[in-house]
Motif scaffolding. Structure first.
Motif, PDB file in Angstrom:
ATOM      1  N   TRP A  39       0.827  -1.207   0.000  1.00 25.51           N
ATOM      2  CA  TRP A  39       0.000   0.000   0.000  1.00 25.51           C
ATOM      3  C   TRP A  39       0.860   1.256   0.000  1.00 25.51           C
ATOM      4  CZ3 TRP A  39      -4.454   0.133  -1.885  1.00 25.51           C
ATOM      5  CH2 TRP A  39      -5.334  -0.931  -1.752  1.00 25.51           C
ATOM      6  N   ASP A  40       1.970   1.232   0.723  1.00 23.03           N
ATOM      7  CA  ASP A  40       2.864   2.383   0.741  1.00 23.03           C
ATOM      8  C   ASP A  40       3.454   2.620  -0.654  1.00 23.03           C
ATOM      9  OD1 ASP A  40       4.157   4.452   2.393  1.00 23.03           O
ATOM     10  OD2 ASP A  40       6.009   3.368   1.899  1.00 23.03           O
ATOM     11  N   LYS A  41       3.824   1.561  -1.337  1.00 22.34           N
ATOM     12  CA  LYS A  41       4.335   1.673  -2.710  1.00 22.34           C
ATOM     13  C   LYS A  41       3.234   2.213  -3.623  1.00 22.34           C
ATOM     14  CE  LYS A  41       6.162  -1.046  -6.523  1.00 22.34           C
ATOM     15  NZ  LYS A  41       6.342  -2.376  -7.061  1.00 22.34           N
ATOM     16  N   LYS A  42       2.016   1.715  -3.446  1.00 22.58           N
ATOM     17  CA  LYS A  42       0.881   2.164  -4.256  1.00 22.58           C
ATOM     18  C   LYS A  42       0.602   3.641  -4.001  1.00 22.58           C
ATOM     19  CE  LYS A  42      -1.881   0.717  -7.263  1.00 22.58           C
ATOM     20  NZ  LYS A  42      -1.122   0.528  -8.477  1.00 22.58           N
ATOM     21  N   LEU A  43       0.770   4.087  -2.763  1.00 23.56           N
ATOM     22  CA  LEU A  43       0.584   5.500  -2.436  1.00 23.56           C
ATOM     23  C   LEU A  43       1.524   6.365  -3.264  1.00 23.56           C
ATOM     24  CD1 LEU A  43      -0.655   7.767  -0.704  1.00 23.56           C
ATOM     25  CD2 LEU A  43       1.073   7.247   1.024  1.00 23.56           C
ATOM     26  N   ASN A  44       2.778   5.967  -3.340  1.00 25.11           N
ATOM     27  CA  ASN A  44       3.743   6.729  -4.127  1.00 25.11           C
ATOM     28  C   ASN A  44       3.384   6.725  -5.608  1.00 25.11           C
ATOM     29  OD1 ASN A  44       5.446   7.513  -1.959  1.00 25.11           O
ATOM     30  ND2 ASN A  44       6.255   5.451  -1.897  1.00 25.11           N
ATOM     31  N   GLU A  45       2.922   5.595  -6.112  1.00 27.97           N
ATOM     32  CA  GLU A  45       2.524   5.497  -7.527  1.00 27.97           C
ATOM     33  C   GLU A  45       1.330   6.401  -7.825  1.00 27.97           C
ATOM     34  OE1 GLU A  45       1.708   1.366  -8.239  1.00 27.97           O
ATOM     35  OE2 GLU A  45       3.802   0.780  -7.924  1.00 27.97           O
ATOM     36  N   VAL A  46       0.316   6.345  -6.972  1.00 22.44           N
ATOM     37  CA  VAL A  46      -0.900   7.121  -7.196  1.00 22.44           C
ATOM     38  C   VAL A  46      -0.606   8.608  -7.065  1.00 22.44           C
ATOM     39  CG1 VAL A  46      -3.210   7.592  -6.260  1.00 22.44           C
ATOM     40  CG2 VAL A  46      -2.444   5.256  -6.583  1.00 22.44           C
ATOM     41  N   TYR A  47       0.221   8.974  -6.094  1.00 22.58           N
ATOM     42  CA  TYR A  47       0.604  10.374  -5.925  1.00 22.58           C
ATOM     43  C   TYR A  47       1.300  10.879  -7.191  1.00 22.58           C
ATOM     44  CZ  TYR A  47       2.930  14.576  -4.266  1.00 22.58           C
ATOM     45  OH  TYR A  47       3.370  15.862  -4.134  1.00 22.58           O
ATOM     46  N   THR A  48       2.241  10.113  -7.704  1.00 24.38           N
ATOM     47  CA  THR A  48       2.973  10.510  -8.912  1.00 24.38           C
ATOM     48  C   THR A  48       2.036  10.617 -10.103  1.00 24.38           C
ATOM     49  OG1 THR A  48       5.007   9.513  -8.092  1.00 24.38           O
ATOM     50  CG2 THR A  48       4.854   9.852 -10.475  1.00 24.38           C
ATOM     51  N   ALA A  97      -6.496   3.968   2.812  1.00 23.39           N
ATOM     52  CA  ALA A  97      -7.527   4.993   2.630  1.00 23.39           C
ATOM     53  C   ALA A  97      -6.979   6.189   1.849  1.00 23.39           C
ATOM     54  CB  ALA A  97      -8.073   5.443   3.990  1.00 23.39           C
ATOM     55  N   ARG A  98      -5.742   6.576   2.113  1.00 14.96           N
ATOM     56  CA  ARG A  98      -5.145   7.713   1.382  1.00 14.96           C
ATOM     57  C   ARG A  98      -4.928   7.350  -0.086  1.00 14.96           C
ATOM     58  NH1 ARG A  98      -5.180  13.104   1.026  1.00 14.96           N
ATOM     59  NH2 ARG A  98      -3.210  13.910   0.232  1.00 14.96           N
TER      60      ARG A  98
END
Length: 150
Positions: free
Chosen positions: A72-81, A139-140
């Motif tokens: 999920w932390d990796k996905k957060l970075n992907e989605v943010y980018t 959630a983020r």
């Protein structure tokens, strides 16, 4: 059970835990060749459930949830980018500011989670702790993805 706390995220290690964790295998099996965002979300959640079912010990639960947190932390970075790349300069500045505020919130929430699920209260709290952290980051990810889709 030993715990190592790193600056922005918690990493859990389990002494003497030799069982293979199947979260990555379950994730690959679920995803197949389909890699849409919705499918990835569904598969991470499903892979976590599979891993938790196959590893019912406290150590297994912690390792499964920790690996899911990492995803999920990796996905957060992907989605943010991805979102950042879709925005105008003004919107990118607003996103960056919001994300910095969210990181402050996340860190404060992690401290609260640590107090509620204190390790001194029992080994199961380690599992509850990492799962609470995972839910917050998940959630983020979903929230940022909604912005990206709009």
């Amino acid at each position: 059970l030993s715990t190592v706390v790193m600056a922005e995220k918690m990493i859990f290690t389990v002494n003497g835990f030799d069982e293979a964790i199947d979260l990555d295998t379950a994730l690959k099996s679920c995803l197949g060749k389909e890699a849409s965002f919705d499918r990835e979300v569904e598969c991470i959640d499903r892979a976590l459930e599979t891993c938790l079912d196959k590893n019912p010990s406290t150590g297994g639960q912690v390792q499964c949830a920790t690996r899911a947190y990492e995803l999920w932390d990796k996905k957060l970075n992907e989605v943010y980018t991805e979102l950042n790349n879709k925005l105008s300069k003004k919107e990118r500045m607003a996103l960056k500011s919001a994300q910095l505020q969210w990181l402050n919130y996340r860190n404060a929430e992690f401290k609260f989670i640590d107090s509620v699920y204190s390790f001194e209260k029992g080994s199961m709290n380690v599992s509850f702790n990492v799962q609470a952290r995972l839910r917050l980051v998940r959630a983020r990810v979903l929230e940022l993805h909604r912005y990206s889709e709009e």
